[in-house]
Design a protein around this motif. Structure first.
Motif, PDB file in Angstrom:
ATOM      1  N   SER A   1     -21.362  23.911  33.698  1.00 29.66           N
ATOM      2  CA  SER A   1     -20.654  24.931  32.911  1.00 29.66           C
ATOM      3  C   SER A   1     -19.938  24.307  31.721  1.00 29.66           C
ATOM      4  O   SER A   1     -19.987  24.836  30.604  1.00 29.66           O
ATOM      5  N   ARG A   2     -19.273  23.163  31.949  1.00 26.51           N
ATOM      6  CA  ARG A   2     -18.574  22.493  30.858  1.00 26.51           C
ATOM      7  C   ARG A   2     -19.544  22.013  29.782  1.00 26.51           C
ATOM      8  O   ARG A   2     -19.268  22.117  28.574  1.00 26.51           O
ATOM      9  N   GLN A   3     -20.695  21.516  30.207  1.00 23.03           N
ATOM     10  CA  GLN A   3     -21.672  21.025  29.236  1.00 23.03           C
ATOM     11  C   GLN A   3     -22.268  22.171  28.419  1.00 23.03           C
ATOM     12  O   GLN A   3     -22.519  22.025  27.219  1.00 23.03           O
ATOM     13  N   ILE A   4     -22.492  23.304  29.052  1.00 19.99           N
ATOM     14  CA  ILE A   4     -23.004  24.466  28.318  1.00 19.99           C
ATOM     15  C   ILE A   4     -21.973  24.961  27.313  1.00 19.99           C
ATOM     16  O   ILE A   4     -22.314  25.336  26.184  1.00 19.99           O
ATOM     17  N   GLU A   5     -20.708  24.954  27.706  1.00 18.46           N
ATOM     18  CA  GLU A   5     -19.655  25.319  26.763  1.00 18.46           C
ATOM     19  C   GLU A   5     -19.661  24.375  25.566  1.00 18.46           C
ATOM     20  O   GLU A   5     -19.442  24.796  24.415  1.00 18.46           O
ATOM     21  N   GLY A   6     -19.932  23.093  25.805  1.00 20.21           N
ATOM     22  CA  GLY A   6     -20.009  22.137  24.712  1.00 20.21           C
ATOM     23  C   GLY A   6     -21.154  22.437  23.769  1.00 20.21           C
ATOM     24  O   GLY A   6     -21.017  22.292  22.543  1.00 20.21           O
ATOM     25  N   VAL A   7     -22.295  22.863  24.308  1.00 21.48           N
ATOM     26  CA  VAL A   7     -23.436  23.240  23.470  1.00 21.48           C
ATOM     27  C   VAL A   7     -23.070  24.427  22.585  1.00 21.48           C
ATOM     28  O   VAL A   7     -23.398  24.455  21.388  1.00 21.48           O
ATOM     29  N   LYS A   8     -22.383  25.402  23.127  1.00 25.00           N
ATOM     30  CA  LYS A   8     -21.989  26.583  22.360  1.00 25.00           C
ATOM     31  C   LYS A   8     -21.087  26.221  21.183  1.00 25.00           C
ATOM     32  O   LYS A   8     -21.177  26.841  20.127  1.00 25.00           O
ATOM     33  N   ARG A   9     -20.231  25.216  21.369  1.00 25.06           N
ATOM     34  CA  ARG A   9     -19.257  24.869  20.337  1.00 25.06           C
ATOM     35  C   ARG A   9     -19.791  23.856  19.322  1.00 25.06           C
ATOM     36  O   ARG A   9     -19.159  23.630  18.285  1.00 25.06           O
ATOM     37  N   LEU A  10     -20.940  23.258  19.616  1.00 25.03           N
ATOM     38  CA  LEU A  10     -21.440  22.181  18.763  1.00 25.03           C
ATOM     39  C   LEU A  10     -21.938  22.727  17.426  1.00 25.03           C
ATOM     40  O   LEU A  10     -22.868  23.530  17.378  1.00 25.03           O
ATOM     41  N   PRO A  11     -21.350  22.300  16.310  1.00 26.19           N
ATOM     42  CA  PRO A  11     -21.805  22.796  15.000  1.00 26.19           C
ATOM     43  C   PRO A  11     -23.105  22.120  14.584  1.00 26.19           C
ATOM     44  O   PRO A  11     -23.325  20.943  14.863  1.00 26.19           O
ATOM     45  N   GLN A  12     -23.983  22.871  13.957  1.00 30.52           N
ATOM     46  CA  GLN A  12     -25.249  22.348  13.439  1.00 30.52           C
ATOM     47  C   GLN A  12     -26.019  21.577  14.516  1.00 30.52           C
ATOM     48  O   GLN A  12     -26.462  20.452  14.307  1.00 30.52           O
ATOM     49  N   ASN A  13     -26.161  22.202  15.643  1.00 33.54           N
ATOM     50  CA  ASN A  13     -26.873  21.585  16.763  1.00 33.54           C
ATOM     51  C   ASN A  13     -28.354  21.451  16.430  1.00 33.54           C
ATOM     52  O   ASN A  13     -29.023  22.453  16.144  1.00 33.54           O
ATOM     53  N   PRO A  14     -28.918  20.226  16.474  1.00 33.42           N
ATOM     54  CA  PRO A  14     -30.329  20.055  16.138  1.00 33.42           C
ATOM     55  C   PRO A  14     -31.270  20.482  17.261  1.00 33.42           C
ATOM     56  O   PRO A  14     -32.486  20.558  17.062  1.00 33.42           O
ATOM     57  N   MET A  15     -30.731  20.742  18.443  1.00 30.40           N
ATOM     58  CA  MET A  15     -31.559  21.082  19.594  1.00 30.40           C
ATOM     59  C   MET A  15     -31.781  22.594  19.685  1.00 30.40           C
ATOM     60  O   MET A  15     -30.920  23.386  19.327  1.00 30.40           O
ATOM     61  N   ASP A  16     -32.960  22.952  20.201  1.00 24.98           N
ATOM     62  CA  ASP A  16     -33.289  24.363  20.409  1.00 24.98           C
ATOM     63  C   ASP A  16     -33.387  24.732  21.884  1.00 24.98           C
ATOM     64  O   ASP A  16     -33.599  25.902  22.221  1.00 24.98           O
TER      65      ASP A  16
ATOM     66  N   ARG B   1     -33.891  25.831  30.733  1.00 22.18           N
ATOM     67  CA  ARG B   1     -33.207  27.081  31.040  1.00 22.18           C
ATOM     68  C   ARG B   1     -32.283  27.569  29.931  1.00 22.18           C
ATOM     69  O   ARG B   1     -32.027  28.757  29.809  1.00 22.18           O
ATOM     70  N   LEU B   2     -31.716  26.653  29.151  1.00 27.65           N
ATOM     71  CA  LEU B   2     -30.800  27.032  28.069  1.00 27.65           C
ATOM     72  C   LEU B   2     -31.540  26.889  26.743  1.00 27.65           C
ATOM     73  O   LEU B   2     -31.982  25.787  26.393  1.00 27.65           O
ATOM     74  N   VAL B   3     -31.712  27.996  26.017  1.00 35.26           N
ATOM     75  CA  VAL B   3     -32.555  27.981  24.824  1.00 35.26           C
ATOM     76  C   VAL B   3     -31.907  28.749  23.678  1.00 35.26           C
ATOM     77  O   VAL B   3     -31.096  29.650  23.896  1.00 35.26           O
ATOM     78  N   ARG B   4     -32.301  28.360  22.479  1.00 37.02           N
ATOM     79  CA  ARG B   4     -31.945  29.166  21.322  1.00 37.02           C
ATOM     80  C   ARG B   4     -32.878  30.378  21.342  1.00 37.02           C
ATOM     81  O   ARG B   4     -34.100  30.253  21.260  1.00 37.02           O
ATOM     82  N   ARG B   5     -32.294  31.540  21.461  1.00 34.34           N
ATOM     83  CA  ARG B   5     -33.060  32.745  21.800  1.00 34.34           C
ATOM     84  C   ARG B   5     -34.211  33.038  20.837  1.00 34.34           C
ATOM     85  O   ARG B   5     -35.303  33.426  21.259  1.00 34.34           O
ATOM     86  N   GLU B   6     -33.989  32.860  19.550  1.00 33.91           N
ATOM     87  CA  GLU B   6     -34.984  33.287  18.566  1.00 33.91           C
ATOM     88  C   GLU B   6     -36.240  32.422  18.555  1.00 33.91           C
ATOM     89  O   GLU B   6     -37.241  32.815  17.951  1.00 33.91           O
TER      90      GLU B   6
ATOM     91  N   THR C   1     -35.874  19.597  22.225  1.00 33.68           N
ATOM     92  CA  THR C   1     -35.158  19.851  23.474  1.00 33.68           C
ATOM     93  C   THR C   1     -34.468  18.579  23.960  1.00 33.68           C
ATOM     94  O   THR C   1     -34.839  17.468  23.582  1.00 33.68           O
ATOM     95  N   SER C   2     -33.477  18.773  24.808  1.00 39.43           N
ATOM     96  CA  SER C   2     -32.765  17.657  25.416  1.00 39.43           C
ATOM     97  C   SER C   2     -32.438  18.043  26.859  1.00 39.43           C
ATOM     98  O   SER C   2     -32.977  19.023  27.383  1.00 39.43           O
ATOM     99  N   ARG C   3     -31.541  17.279  27.492  1.00 41.13           N
ATOM    100  CA  ARG C   3     -31.184  17.530  28.881  1.00 41.13           C
ATOM    101  C   ARG C   3     -29.671  17.606  29.047  1.00 41.13           C
ATOM    102  O   ARG C   3     -28.926  16.941  28.328  1.00 41.13           O
ATOM    103  N   LEU C   4     -29.251  18.418  30.033  1.00 45.39           N
ATOM    104  CA  LEU C   4     -27.861  18.472  30.465  1.00 45.39           C
ATOM    105  C   LEU C   4     -27.810  17.923  31.890  1.00 45.39           C
ATOM    106  O   LEU C   4     -28.609  18.339  32.749  1.00 45.39           O
TER     107      LEU C   4
END
Length: 238
Positions: free
Chosen positions: A93-108, A135-140, A159-162
């Motif tokens: 959960s904490r790592q997913i929250e980090g993905v949400k807050r990451l600006p200009q994330n290069p991962m999809d 499981r966690l993806v950029r929707r578009e 893609t990367s890993r959590l």
């Protein structure tokens, strides 16, 4: 693009599991989408509606199709798919929250490692672990290719890993789990074969128990190996 996270879940006859799953997911979700199999005969729909207004009922027409529909109802930038028997760990959960807050994330997209529990105990061998799934993806840029069973989420991009585990309560009751394996086998689309029906099950058992070290999980590891053979038998029996 609408920022944030959509969590989407497909549910059938899972009122208890769905409640536990969504109670954890809503801590990080900006939106929850639940697609209820129209064949449900318990209170799954009521449980979903008590937690989100985004609930849809739909006749089952294959896992890929059902989850594609659920994904299409998500509106946030990121989308996370959960099964009703899966639970977000605090680390994940904490790592997913980090993905949400990451600006200009290069991962999809991000894969997570499912940590299976079988009859109440963790399984760490036998081909069940590690189990990396996207499981966690950029929707578009995400979609589900058409498959009858074992649907797989894909993205067009990097893609990367959590590392935080996704807890997977694979089986709470032995009889229910065997019934689920029979259903999956029926959907596999493999042509029936008398030869494969009797040769593949022992091979699957040996691979899981010995080659993939299932014996290190004790008697539960042997039961997991049996399940692998049981699935192979019913797949070719159908």
């Amino acid at each position: 693009m609408n920022p944030g996270l959509s969590v989407f879940v497909l549910a059938k006859n899972a009122e208890t599991d769905l409640s536990e799953c969504l109670n954890l997911a809503r801590d990080i979700a900006d939106e929850i989408v639940v697609v209820v199999d129209a064949g449900s005969s318990d209170a799954t729909g009521d449980v979903a509606r008590a937690r989100t207004s985004h609930v849809f009922s739909r006749p089952f027409d294959g896992f890929s199709s059902m989850k594609s529909f659920a994904l299409s109802k998500c509106t946030r930038e990121w989308a996370l798919n959960l099964d009703t028997d899966e639970r977000l760990s605090p680390d994940l959960s904490r790592q997913i929250e980090g993905v949400k807050r990451l600006p200009q994330n290069p991962m999809d997209g991000y894969a997570v490692n499912r940590a299976p529990y079988f009859l109440g105990k963790p399984i760490r061998h036998g081909g069940w672990y590690p189990d990396w799934v996207l499981r966690l993806v950029r929707r578009e840029v995400a979609h589900y290719p058409a498959r009858s069973v074992h649907e797989r989420l894909e993205v067009s991009g990097a893609t990367s890993r959590l590392n935080g585990p996704l807890i997977h309560y694979t089986a709470r009751r032995w009889s229910d789990f065997l019934a689920k394996q029979r259903r999956f086998a029926a959907l596999s689309g493999v042509a029936p074969s008398v030869w494969a029906r009797w040769t593949h099950p022992p091979a699957a058992f040996f691979k899981s128990a010995v080659l993939q070290l299932g014996v290190l999980d004790g008697w539960r590891g042997l039961e997991v190996a049996f399940v692998q053979g049981y699935y192979a038998y019913h797949k070719y029996r159908k």
